[in-house]
Design an enzyme around this catalytic site. Sequence first.
Site, short mmCIF file in Angstrom:
data_model
loop_
_atom_site.label_atom_id
_atom_site.label_comp_id
_atom_site.label_asym_id
_atom_site.label_seq_id
_atom_site.Cartn_x
_atom_site.Cartn_y
_atom_site.Cartn_z
N PRO A 111 5.19 -4.52 -0.26
CA PRO A 111 4.87 -3.51 -1.26
C PRO A 111 4.93 -4.03 -2.69
O PRO A 111 5.71 -4.94 -2.99
CB PRO A 111 5.97 -2.47 -1.07
N GLY A 112 4.11 -3.47 -3.54
CA GLY A 112 4.21 -3.72 -4.97
C GLY A 112 4.66 -2.42 -5.62
O GLY A 112 5.81 -2.25 -6.01
N ARG A 113 3.73 -1.47 -5.64
CA ARG A 113 3.95 -0.18 -6.30
C ARG A 113 5.27 0.50 -5.89
O ARG A 113 6.03 0.96 -6.74
CB ARG A 113 2.78 0.75 -5.92
N CYS B 121 -11.01 0.93 -30.23
CA CYS B 121 -12.32 1.27 -30.74
C CYS B 121 -13.27 1.41 -29.55
O CYS B 121 -14.17 0.59 -29.36
CB CYS B 121 -12.76 0.18 -31.70
N GLU B 122 -13.01 2.40 -28.73
CA GLU B 122 -13.85 2.66 -27.55
C GLU B 122 -13.57 4.10 -27.10
O GLU B 122 -12.41 4.48 -26.90
CB GLU B 122 -13.49 1.65 -26.44
N TYR C 203 1.58 -2.01 -11.98
CA TYR C 203 0.21 -2.12 -12.51
C TYR C 203 0.09 -1.50 -13.90
O TYR C 203 -0.96 -1.01 -14.29
CB TYR C 203 -0.80 -1.49 -11.53
N TYR D 242 -9.09 3.90 -12.93
CA TYR D 242 -9.13 4.68 -11.68
C TYR D 242 -9.05 6.19 -11.91
O TYR D 242 -8.99 6.96 -10.94
CB TYR D 242 -7.94 4.33 -10.77
N ARG E 129 -4.59 1.94 -16.03
CA ARG E 129 -4.85 2.69 -14.80
C ARG E 129 -5.67 3.97 -15.01
O ARG E 129 -6.59 4.24 -14.24
CB ARG E 129 -3.54 3.02 -14.07
N GLY F 200 0.78 -1.23 0.00
CA GLY F 200 0.00 0.00 0.00
C GLY F 200 0.80 1.28 0.00
O GLY F 200 0.23 2.35 -0.18
N1 LLP Z 1 -0.58 -7.07 -0.52
C1 LLP Z 1 -1.84 -7.37 -0.86
C2 LLP Z 1 -2.56 -8.43 -0.13
C3 LLP Z 1 -2.47 -6.68 -1.92
O1 LLP Z 1 -3.72 -6.97 -2.24
C4 LLP Z 1 -1.75 -5.69 -2.61
C5 LLP Z 1 -2.36 -4.97 -3.74
C6 LLP Z 1 -0.42 -5.42 -2.23
C7 LLP Z 1 0.12 -6.12 -1.17
C8 LLP Z 1 0.44 -4.40 -2.90
O2 LLP Z 1 -0.12 -3.15 -2.85
P1 LLP Z 1 0.80 -1.90 -3.31
O3 LLP Z 1 2.00 -1.85 -2.40
O4 LLP Z 1 1.20 -2.13 -4.71
O5 LLP Z 1 -0.10 -0.73 -3.17
N2 LLP Z 1 -4.26 -1.99 -9.72
C9 LLP Z 1 -4.21 -0.98 -8.68
C10 LLP Z 1 -3.64 -1.49 -7.40
C11 LLP Z 1 -4.33 -2.74 -6.88
C12 LLP Z 1 -3.64 -3.32 -5.71
C13 LLP Z 1 -4.15 -4.68 -5.36
N3 LLP Z 1 -3.52 -5.24 -4.22
C14 LLP Z 1 -3.46 0.25 -9.20
O6 LLP Z 1 -3.08 0.24 -10.37
O7 LLP Z 1 -3.29 1.21 -8.48
#
Ligand code: LLP
Length: 417
Positions: free
Chosen positions: A265-267, A338-339, A374, A307, A303, A223
């Site tokens: 973290p992902g993002r 085409c949208e 993402y 969003y 994205r 997050g």
């Molecule tokens: N852990 C869990 C259980 C999650 O569901 C997620 C993200 C993360 C970690 C990593 O979250 P981050 O650190 O990346 O915020 N597609 C959306 C984001 C969806 C996130 C889903 N879960 C976007 O493009 O912003």
Amino acid sequence: MHNLTQNYKYSFSSCELLNFINNNDTPFWVYDHNIIIKKIQLLKKFDTIRFAQKACSNIHILNIMKQNDVKVDAVSYGEIKRAILAGFIPNNNDIIFTSDIIDKKTLSLVTKLNIPVNIGSIDMLHQLGKCSPNHKIWIRINPGFGYGHNKKTNTGGDNSKHGILFPEQTLDIIKKYNFELVGIHMHIGSGVNYKHLKKVCNSMFHQICTLNQNIQYISAGGGLSIPYKTNEKEIDINNYFQEWNETKKKIEKRLGHSITLEIEPGRFLVAESGILVCQVYSIKKTNLFKFVLTDAGFNDLMRPVMYGSYHYISIIAGDNRKINQENLYDTVIGGPLCESGDIFTQDNNGNIMSRKLPKIHVGDYLIFHQVGAYGSSMSSNYNSRPLISEFLFTEKKFKQIRRPQKIEDLIQLEQKI
Ligand code: LLP
């Protein structure tokens, strides 16, 4: 040419990028290896960094994580397979499977490979228990509140399908199947607001006191937000770490032994490393807007459509002219699909928003920034458009880490059935 860099300086110059563009088909993604390394370093105080690979699951990116002692989270059969291909070792706490449901194929894989499962529903507990009693599990708790940069990324509270809202209901089932409960996990959403941090930490402490189980790990989830707009600031990681570390210490005191603090973290790890490069093919005006249409669409970068997300856009001239950064024009950037909604400059309600941008010509290149998370991982084949190439800038070179899909790859799936 305008400096491409936002908050992190890319390891390639704009001239190197232009040279590369001239020799390759657009659109394509580029990731900067060095920026990923810098972002990993920022989180090194946490006992374990676990990359949420859904943000960017290319096995070469996963391998960078592995090389730098980052573990991985997987949310599907495919993500487990990717993690293994990237070198993660299944029964070594390298990979955790997190989900709210577990299908049969994934259930048999986690059982066979002994991958710990982060449980998001009571049904999942029973399904795993019948197949693999004694399994190592975590419980993902929904603390009853959440937050996200968008309501679609808020994963806590009564509106969320994620996690277990009443974790005390798991205790009898854990006993029944003799599960080894090793960790408690909380992820309240993506793009969190730090006002919630104390609340999450307190909730983690109280839940662990109530459950009164001898766990070894806690996870703060993911997050962590990143600055997308030039006026947005980097988050204060030290503050974030301190809050969690104090919570860890309180829990250790309560349990009478040390525990491991994970972050997921992902993002944060990959967003700023990634760009999407595309080319302008048409410019047209209506009575309201000037539309600049490129060869990348929401099949590539979803994205903004999903969003209303903002991505900084910079321009590289296709004809070597100097881009005039002083005179800016209201511009709408769209793709080839085409949208009508295939617009990169729109708000969260789907309203078209103009962006002040320098004058753009047909043949120019547009760079979308902060798309390493993402971006590619959410791409689709809509309008029968194949997935595009991914490159990693590493050791002063653009190295291809995914070949572009061919239309034949897609069509083949439907032939000779
Ligand atoms: N852990 C869990 C259980 C999650 O569901 C997620 C993200 C993360 C970690 C990593 O979250 P981050 O650190 O990346 O915020 N597609 C959306 C984001 C969806 C996130 C889903 N879960 C976007 O493009 O912003």
